[in-house]
Design an enzyme around this catalytic site. Sequence first.
Site, mmCIF file in Angstrom:
data_model
loop_
_atom_site.group_PDB
_atom_site.id
_atom_site.type_symbol
_atom_site.label_atom_id
_atom_site.label_comp_id
_atom_site.label_asym_id
_atom_site.label_seq_id
_atom_site.Cartn_x
_atom_site.Cartn_y
_atom_site.Cartn_z
ATOM 1 N N ARG A 62 0.668 -1.080 0.084
ATOM 2 C CA ARG A 62 0.004 0.020 0.022
ATOM 3 C C ARG A 62 0.672 1.287 0.038
ATOM 4 N NH1 ARG A 62 -2.712 -3.816 2.711
ATOM 5 N NH2 ARG A 62 -1.557 -3.134 4.691
ATOM 6 N N GLU A 99 6.897 -10.864 16.277
ATOM 7 C CA GLU A 99 6.299 -11.377 17.301
ATOM 8 C C GLU A 99 6.945 -12.970 17.485
ATOM 9 O OE1 GLU A 99 2.791 -11.550 20.436
ATOM 10 O OE2 GLU A 99 2.457 -10.710 18.275
HETATM 11 P P1 AMP Z 1 4.770 -2.508 11.146
HETATM 12 O O1 AMP Z 1 5.883 -3.316 10.910
HETATM 13 O O2 AMP Z 1 4.118 -3.601 12.561
HETATM 14 O O3 AMP Z 1 4.758 -1.436 11.365
HETATM 15 O O4 AMP Z 1 3.541 -3.032 10.110
HETATM 16 C C1 AMP Z 1 3.546 -2.120 9.208
HETATM 17 C C2 AMP Z 1 3.154 -2.862 7.997
HETATM 18 O O5 AMP Z 1 1.958 -3.753 8.164
HETATM 19 C C3 AMP Z 1 2.283 -1.883 7.056
HETATM 20 O O6 AMP Z 1 2.735 -2.148 5.580
HETATM 21 C C4 AMP Z 1 0.666 -1.851 7.133
HETATM 22 O O7 AMP Z 1 0.381 -1.787 5.773
HETATM 23 C C5 AMP Z 1 0.859 -3.481 7.789
HETATM 24 N N1 AMP Z 1 -0.153 -3.409 8.878
HETATM 25 C C6 AMP Z 1 0.438 -3.581 10.285
HETATM 26 N N2 AMP Z 1 -0.682 -3.470 11.078
HETATM 27 C C7 AMP Z 1 -1.907 -3.263 10.462
HETATM 28 C C8 AMP Z 1 -3.148 -2.938 10.826
HETATM 29 N N3 AMP Z 1 -3.606 -2.893 12.013
HETATM 30 N N4 AMP Z 1 -4.124 -2.509 9.780
HETATM 31 C C9 AMP Z 1 -3.460 -2.325 8.461
HETATM 32 N N5 AMP Z 1 -2.501 -2.564 8.027
HETATM 33 C C10 AMP Z 1 -1.285 -3.111 9.170
#
Ligand code: AMP
Length: 174
Positions: A62, A99
Amino acid sequence: MNIDQLLKSKIRDIPDFPKPGIIFKDITPILQDPQVFKKVVDAFAERYSGKKVDVFVGIESRGFIFGAPLAYELGASFVPVRKVGKLPYKTVQESYDLEYGSATVEMHVDAVHKGQRVVVIDDLLATGGTANATCRLLEKQGAHVLECAFVVELGFLEGRKKLPGRDIFSLVRY
Ligand code: AMP
């Protein structure tokens, strides 16, 4: 309506997707509304206009949706950072802890050049692991990361703590 309220009215919560306990923030209604989609791209363009950004780096998938029109608008390059195994040419990689287990992001070895000024774009900042690995990957190749920008920030997950000393920008926070 300000941009925060406008975006919140367009972001859909999907409980238990992709796993039980996760509330997925679905941004596709933003894309369905041409005026709101334009507002998002314009808000980023306004922020980075005049900042001499050479490259907008979109995180799969995205991040591509917002990063590509922004690069076009500001006359910058666009570089995709992808999950491992999707890019056809020689790549450089960076892994990060999840995790349970780990994940890897990669980009083409010649995607950025030493000294280029880059901004990282994704739809959402959750724990910050993906954005942090992307920044490390870019810096390994000699790029200068100016900022990481997100449409949505899940503040309660404290993703900023995984990005210490980095400039973070988001349009809407939960
Ligand atoms: P992080 O590495 O945990 O910051 O996860 C970021 C990536 O996971 C991004 O590319 C987001 O699009 C996706 N992502 C993680 N959690 C969500 C959520 N609750 N809703 C939508 N996309 C998420």
